[in-house]
Design a protein around this motif. Structure first.
Motif, PDB file in Angstrom:
ATOM      1  N   LYS A   1       8.584 -35.643-100.778  1.00 61.24           N
ATOM      2  CA  LYS A   1       9.559 -34.998 -99.904  1.00 61.24           C
ATOM      3  C   LYS A   1       8.924 -34.614 -98.567  1.00 61.24           C
ATOM      4  O   LYS A   1       9.489 -34.872 -97.500  1.00 61.24           O
ATOM      5  CB  LYS A   1      10.115 -33.753-100.597  1.00 61.24           C
ATOM      6  N   ARG A   2       7.749 -34.022 -98.624  1.00 61.49           N
ATOM      7  CA  ARG A   2       7.088 -33.586 -97.390  1.00 61.49           C
ATOM      8  C   ARG A   2       6.640 -34.779 -96.545  1.00 61.49           C
ATOM      9  O   ARG A   2       6.640 -34.719 -95.321  1.00 61.49           O
ATOM     10  CB  ARG A   2       5.897 -32.682 -97.715  1.00 61.49           C
ATOM     11  N   LEU A   3       6.258 -35.856 -97.202  1.00 63.00           N
ATOM     12  CA  LEU A   3       5.860 -37.067 -96.478  1.00 63.00           C
ATOM     13  C   LEU A   3       7.051 -37.603 -95.677  1.00 63.00           C
ATOM     14  O   LEU A   3       6.925 -37.934 -94.490  1.00 63.00           O
ATOM     15  CB  LEU A   3       5.377 -38.104 -97.490  1.00 63.00           C
ATOM     16  N   LYS A   4       8.203 -37.656 -96.308  1.00 62.37           N
ATOM     17  CA  LYS A   4       9.410 -38.123 -95.627  1.00 62.37           C
ATOM     18  C   LYS A   4       9.813 -37.164 -94.506  1.00 62.37           C
ATOM     19  O   LYS A   4      10.186 -37.600 -93.416  1.00 62.37           O
ATOM     20  CB  LYS A   4      10.558 -38.263 -96.622  1.00 62.37           C
ATOM     21  N   GLU A   5       9.754 -35.863 -94.789  1.00 61.67           N
ATOM     22  CA  GLU A   5      10.109 -34.870 -93.772  1.00 61.67           C
ATOM     23  C   GLU A   5       9.220 -34.988 -92.541  1.00 61.67           C
ATOM     24  O   GLU A   5       9.696 -34.903 -91.415  1.00 61.67           O
ATOM     25  CB  GLU A   5       9.983 -33.449 -94.341  1.00 61.67           C
ATOM     26  N   ARG A   6       7.926 -35.178 -92.770  1.00 61.31           N
ATOM     27  CA  ARG A   6       6.987 -35.252 -91.645  1.00 61.31           C
ATOM     28  C   ARG A   6       7.262 -36.482 -90.794  1.00 61.31           C
ATOM     29  O   ARG A   6       7.246 -36.401 -89.556  1.00 61.31           O
ATOM     30  CB  ARG A   6       5.541 -35.253 -92.157  1.00 61.31           C
ATOM     31  N   ALA A   7       7.522 -37.609 -91.420  1.00 60.85           N
ATOM     32  CA  ALA A   7       7.844 -38.820 -90.661  1.00 60.85           C
ATOM     33  C   ALA A   7       9.117 -38.602 -89.852  1.00 60.85           C
ATOM     34  O   ALA A   7       9.193 -38.995 -88.680  1.00 60.85           O
ATOM     35  CB  ALA A   7       7.987 -40.008 -91.603  1.00 60.85           C
ATOM     36  N   LEU A   8      10.097 -37.958 -90.456  1.00 56.54           N
ATOM     37  CA  LEU A   8      11.351 -37.673 -89.761  1.00 56.54           C
ATOM     38  C   LEU A   8      11.108 -36.761 -88.561  1.00 56.54           C
ATOM     39  O   LEU A   8      11.635 -37.001 -87.472  1.00 56.54           O
ATOM     40  CB  LEU A   8      12.349 -37.038 -90.736  1.00 56.54           C
ATOM     41  N   GLN A   9      10.287 -35.725 -88.747  1.00 64.27           N
ATOM     42  CA  GLN A   9       9.952 -34.831 -87.637  1.00 64.27           C
ATOM     43  C   GLN A   9       9.314 -35.591 -86.485  1.00 64.27           C
ATOM     44  O   GLN A   9       9.556 -35.291 -85.322  1.00 64.27           O
ATOM     45  CB  GLN A   9       8.964 -33.755 -88.087  1.00 64.27           C
ATOM     46  N   LEU A  10       8.483 -36.558 -86.823  1.00 64.24           N
ATOM     47  CA  LEU A  10       7.771 -37.322 -85.797  1.00 64.24           C
ATOM     48  C   LEU A  10       8.598 -38.481 -85.249  1.00 64.24           C
ATOM     49  O   LEU A  10       8.162 -39.178 -84.345  1.00 64.24           O
ATOM     50  CB  LEU A  10       6.448 -37.839 -86.367  1.00 64.24           C
TER      51      LEU A  10
END
Length: 121
Positions: free
Chosen positions: A6-15
């Motif tokens: 979940k955090r991996l996906k969130e971080r990519a989305l943030q970037l």
């Protein structure tokens, strides 16, 4: 390790990057990275550290041990710029730096004209 995916996906989305872009940035096979992002596999310690470093976050955050600090739009844009610039060869990086410096030069405002609002990215 659903938190990690979940955090991996969130971080990519943030970037503002896709999983395939994140995989390339981390120098990982897209399928391997996708397995991490879809909670099908877990990275080894070295790979985990590399992903955190490239995505400019902490291992603790990716593993759910800490929460990320709330970021404003400017901070996120600067992070995106830093990560993208870090992948460029030196000659292209130099071009980007010169372009950015040129954009940063203050320009005199024309009388009676207001600066246009900054549009979304």
């Amino acid at each position: 390790m659903k938190v990690f995916a979940k955090r991996l996906k969130e971080r990519a989305l943030q970037l503002g990057i896709s999983n395939s872009q994140a995989a390339r940035l981390c120098d990982l096979d897209e399928r391997r990275y996708s397995n991490y992002a879809n909670d099908q596999r877990e990275p080894d310690l070295m790979t985990l550290a590399k992903i955190a470093r490239v995505l400019d976050t902490s291992v603790d955050h990716l593993l759910g041990l800490t929460d990320a600090s709330p970021m404003n739009r400017r901070t996120l844009l600067l992070e995106r710029l830093t990560i993208a610039a870090g992948t460029l060869p030196e000659d292209q990086l130099e071009t980007v730096v010169k372009q950015t410096e040129a954009l940063a030069i203050p320009r005199p405002k024309k009388p009676g004209r207001k600066s246009p609002p900054i549009s979304g990215v």
